[in-house]
Design an enzyme around this catalytic site. Sequence first.
Site, PDB file in Angstrom:
ATOM      1  N   GLU A  61     -12.965  10.595  28.420  1.00  0.00           N
ATOM      2  CA  GLU A  61     -13.396  10.953  27.289  1.00  0.00           C
ATOM      3  C   GLU A  61     -12.747  12.273  26.804  1.00  0.00           C
ATOM      4  OE1 GLU A  61     -14.774  10.712  29.966  1.00  0.00           O
ATOM      5  OE2 GLU A  61     -16.301  12.283  30.220  1.00  0.00           O
ATOM      6  N   CYS A 102      -3.428  13.447  41.547  1.00  0.00           N
ATOM      7  CA  CYS A 102      -4.054  13.087  42.385  1.00  0.00           C
ATOM      8  C   CYS A 102      -3.121  13.112  43.650  1.00  0.00           C
ATOM      9  CB  CYS A 102      -4.611  11.542  42.272  1.00  0.00           C
ATOM     10  SG  CYS A 102      -3.157  10.388  42.147  1.00  0.00           S
ATOM     11  N   PHE A 111      -8.647  11.888  33.318  1.00  0.00           N
ATOM     12  CA  PHE A 111      -8.221  12.659  32.396  1.00  0.00           C
ATOM     13  C   PHE A 111      -6.507  12.955  32.797  1.00  0.00           C
ATOM     14  CE2 PHE A 111      -9.049  16.164  35.179  1.00  0.00           C
ATOM     15  CZ  PHE A 111      -8.073  17.000  35.216  1.00  0.00           C
ATOM     16  N   GLU A 170     -11.482  18.928  46.921  1.00  0.00           N
ATOM     17  CA  GLU A 170     -10.141  18.783  45.944  1.00  0.00           C
ATOM     18  C   GLU A 170     -10.195  19.871  45.161  1.00  0.00           C
ATOM     19  OE1 GLU A 170     -10.255  15.142  43.802  1.00  0.00           O
ATOM     20  OE2 GLU A 170      -7.824  15.062  44.051  1.00  0.00           O
ATOM     21  N   SER A 180     -12.273  10.540  40.229  1.00  0.00           N
ATOM     22  CA  SER A 180     -13.056  11.250  41.320  1.00  0.00           C
ATOM     23  C   SER A 180     -13.627  10.357  42.447  1.00  0.00           C
ATOM     24  CB  SER A 180     -13.960  12.274  41.105  1.00  0.00           C
ATOM     25  OG  SER A 180     -14.908  11.493  40.255  1.00  0.00           O
ATOM     26  N   LYS A 236     -12.044   1.826  29.104  1.00  0.00           N
ATOM     27  CA  LYS A 236     -12.971   2.948  29.083  1.00  0.00           C
ATOM     28  C   LYS A 236     -11.967   4.119  29.334  1.00  0.00           C
ATOM     29  CE  LYS A 236     -15.261   5.991  30.331  1.00  0.00           C
ATOM     30  NZ  LYS A 236     -14.975   7.261  30.038  1.00  0.00           N
TER      31      LYS A 236
HETATM   32  P1  NAD Z   1     -13.873  11.581  37.050  1.00  0.00           P
HETATM   33  O1  NAD Z   1     -14.324  10.853  38.341  1.00  0.00           O
HETATM   34  O2  NAD Z   1     -14.706  12.643  36.687  1.00  0.00           O
HETATM   35  O3  NAD Z   1     -13.822  10.753  35.760  1.00  0.00           O
HETATM   36  C1  NAD Z   1     -13.133   9.441  35.926  1.00  0.00           C
HETATM   37  C2  NAD Z   1     -13.827   8.466  34.710  1.00  0.00           C
HETATM   38  O4  NAD Z   1     -15.338   8.390  35.354  1.00  0.00           O
HETATM   39  C3  NAD Z   1     -13.788   8.955  33.417  1.00  0.00           C
HETATM   40  O5  NAD Z   1     -13.473   7.861  32.420  1.00  0.00           O
HETATM   41  C4  NAD Z   1     -15.423   9.343  33.173  1.00  0.00           C
HETATM   42  O6  NAD Z   1     -15.594   9.274  31.952  1.00  0.00           O
HETATM   43  C5  NAD Z   1     -16.057   8.818  34.232  1.00  0.00           C
HETATM   44  N1  NAD Z   1     -17.225   9.437  34.582  1.00  0.00           N
HETATM   45  C6  NAD Z   1     -17.384  10.590  34.837  1.00  0.00           C
HETATM   46  N2  NAD Z   1     -18.586  11.007  35.304  1.00  0.00           N
HETATM   47  C7  NAD Z   1     -19.138   9.896  35.640  1.00  0.00           C
HETATM   48  C8  NAD Z   1     -20.450   9.682  36.073  1.00  0.00           C
HETATM   49  N3  NAD Z   1     -21.423  10.404  36.553  1.00  0.00           N
HETATM   50  N4  NAD Z   1     -20.903   8.209  36.063  1.00  0.00           N
HETATM   51  C9  NAD Z   1     -20.171   7.226  35.709  1.00  0.00           C
HETATM   52  N5  NAD Z   1     -18.750   7.475  35.074  1.00  0.00           N
HETATM   53  C10 NAD Z   1     -18.287   8.944  35.117  1.00  0.00           C
HETATM   54  O7  NAD Z   1     -12.390  11.906  37.304  1.00  0.00           O
HETATM   55  P2  NAD Z   1     -11.390  13.063  36.441  1.00  0.00           P
HETATM   56  O8  NAD Z   1     -11.905  14.370  36.434  1.00  0.00           O
HETATM   57  O9  NAD Z   1     -11.165  12.428  34.831  1.00  0.00           O
HETATM   58  O10 NAD Z   1     -10.071  12.977  37.230  1.00  0.00           O
HETATM   59  C11 NAD Z   1      -9.543  13.675  38.299  1.00  0.00           C
HETATM   60  C12 NAD Z   1     -10.029  12.838  39.567  1.00  0.00           C
HETATM   61  O11 NAD Z   1      -9.272  11.551  39.716  1.00  0.00           O
HETATM   62  C13 NAD Z   1      -9.544  13.705  40.879  1.00  0.00           C
HETATM   63  O12 NAD Z   1     -10.360  13.258  41.687  1.00  0.00           O
HETATM   64  C14 NAD Z   1      -8.017  12.807  41.295  1.00  0.00           C
HETATM   65  O13 NAD Z   1      -7.798  12.663  42.380  1.00  0.00           O
HETATM   66  C15 NAD Z   1      -8.635  11.508  40.786  1.00  0.00           C
HETATM   67  N6  NAD Z   1      -7.498  10.677  40.657  1.00  0.00           N
HETATM   68  C16 NAD Z   1      -6.991   9.665  41.631  1.00  0.00           C
HETATM   69  C17 NAD Z   1      -6.178   8.848  41.570  1.00  0.00           C
HETATM   70  C18 NAD Z   1      -5.785   8.007  42.480  1.00  0.00           C
HETATM   71  O14 NAD Z   1      -4.932   6.984  42.151  1.00  0.00           O
HETATM   72  N7  NAD Z   1      -6.265   7.960  43.579  1.00  0.00           N
HETATM   73  C19 NAD Z   1      -5.152   9.136  40.353  1.00  0.00           C
HETATM   74  C20 NAD Z   1      -5.464  10.023  39.456  1.00  0.00           C
HETATM   75  C21 NAD Z   1      -6.677  10.691  39.495  1.00  0.00           C
END
Ligand code: NAD
Length: 499
Positions: free
Chosen positions: A179, A284, A152, A383, A229, A176
Amino acid sequence: MSRLPTVKLLINGEFVESRTEQWREVINPATQQVLARVPMATAEEVNAAVSAARTAFASWKKTPIGTRARIFLKLQQLIREHMKELAAILTAEQGKTLADAEGDVFRGLEVVEHAANIGTLQLGEYAENVAGGVDTYTVMQPLGVCAGITPFNFPAMIPLWMFPMAIATGNTFVLKPSEQDPMVTMRLVELALQAGIPPGVLNVVHGGAEVVNAICDHPDIKAISFVGSTHVGTHVYHRASQNGKRVQCMMGAKNHAIVLPDANKEQALNQLTGAAFGAAGQRCMALSVAVLVGEAQQWIPELVAKARSLTIGAGHDNPDLGPLISCAARERVAGLIAKGAAEGAKLELDGRHVHVDGYEHGNFIGPTIFSGVKPGMAIYQQEVFGPVLCLLAADTLDDAIALINANPNGNGTAIFTQSGAAARKFQEEIDVGQVGINVPIPVPVPLFSFTGSRGSKLGDLGPYGKQVVLFYTQTKTVTSRWFDDDASSGKVHTTIALR
Ligand code: NAD
């Protein structure tokens, strides 16, 4: 409710309404206004998107390099023309300030510009006469259908890390988006079609865990790029790799800055404050931990004063920081702040009780600073992903480096110093992907690759730069010999040597 706009799926060049019965709301985090409904796509819809991508691959992979490149030249122009509109959509659904939203789009735009250079990036190798009259060359061929799953916090930049390079290298794509804020991503996708991406080459499905799992399992998807994440990324990596896919997962972080006492104090404190609290800490690459070495420990009051002076408000008013993405995120961060205080860290600045006139229901948390933080405390181990800065103390640079290398994450880090020798030692010894020297958020430009160490990344190749061309292609090595009409008939050889 039903009059709310719905976010569409993109399948085979058509924006279509999902037939699902499961929807969730896209909510403005400053006002709680519901902006749209986003579908959790059905299994049939995911299959239809993959099938469209698979069909389109047959002709897209043979599309001339120049044709592919010109689409991205056009797309970069369209993004520039629509910058303000894109930023406004992004701010409304994500919460970050308009200035930062433009930054989000711009960092993605840089990758689109890079994709327009694909002609010089996807080149093979050639060696003449590897044996008498025998030549060997390699070509970098696209993989087929690739997929991207995005978080997000950068709803413009991260989708733009993915589909432009995948498509420019000759693949077709299923995206994808998060959401939580899919609307700016969809506007970018509309612009991509307007730029000339043919039907089926780019498809979009929406959803959560079920759709992600379907992508990990689909036999026609060859590679997956995930950003999000650590918990979810680790799951995606294992599930998709087990299904034989190439996977890259860029994941969570706990980014440390080291502040040495010889640093330019004013610069260091300004940079640290901006990098800890900008985007409400939801980057991140946010600096969420500062290790103050020696005398620098006396700078805490000035750091607190700078953090206290930041303005908080709705993103469209362009304050210094906007709200957190959701009520749940706000509650989680407030809970961690309470835990930090309970575990004995000193709460130097508490952002839990900010009041923003006119936005009483926004998910706001103001800049929060803890000193005396120790490894083992929840605010250090997890985090936080909010505007919370943890301060730790170290006696020496060696101690500070050891502390960072002992943390499970290795996404970004920075050192503030005027000593070249200290900076060089840090750069060499630190086990973190992105290293900044007096640069607080060292996200590389796309001439280089974004990377990550240890718990912050799974998979070998980064999401842009040279590495992504390797990620989205497979090398084919051709060894060839052409016989002159007058070549002698020779004799049979049964050894492996080339003759
Ligand atoms: P998230 O992991 O909750 O979601 C990422 C994606 O995974 C979304 O599209 C979501 O729909 C999907 N998802 C969520 N729960 C799921 C599950 N149980 N099973 C399968 N898919 C699932 O992450 P977020 O909260 O949207 O984003 C923040 C996180 O992203 C932080 O941890 C941040 O550090 C990380 N991030 C990392 C980078 C990098 O380059 N290392 C860059 C941006 C964000």
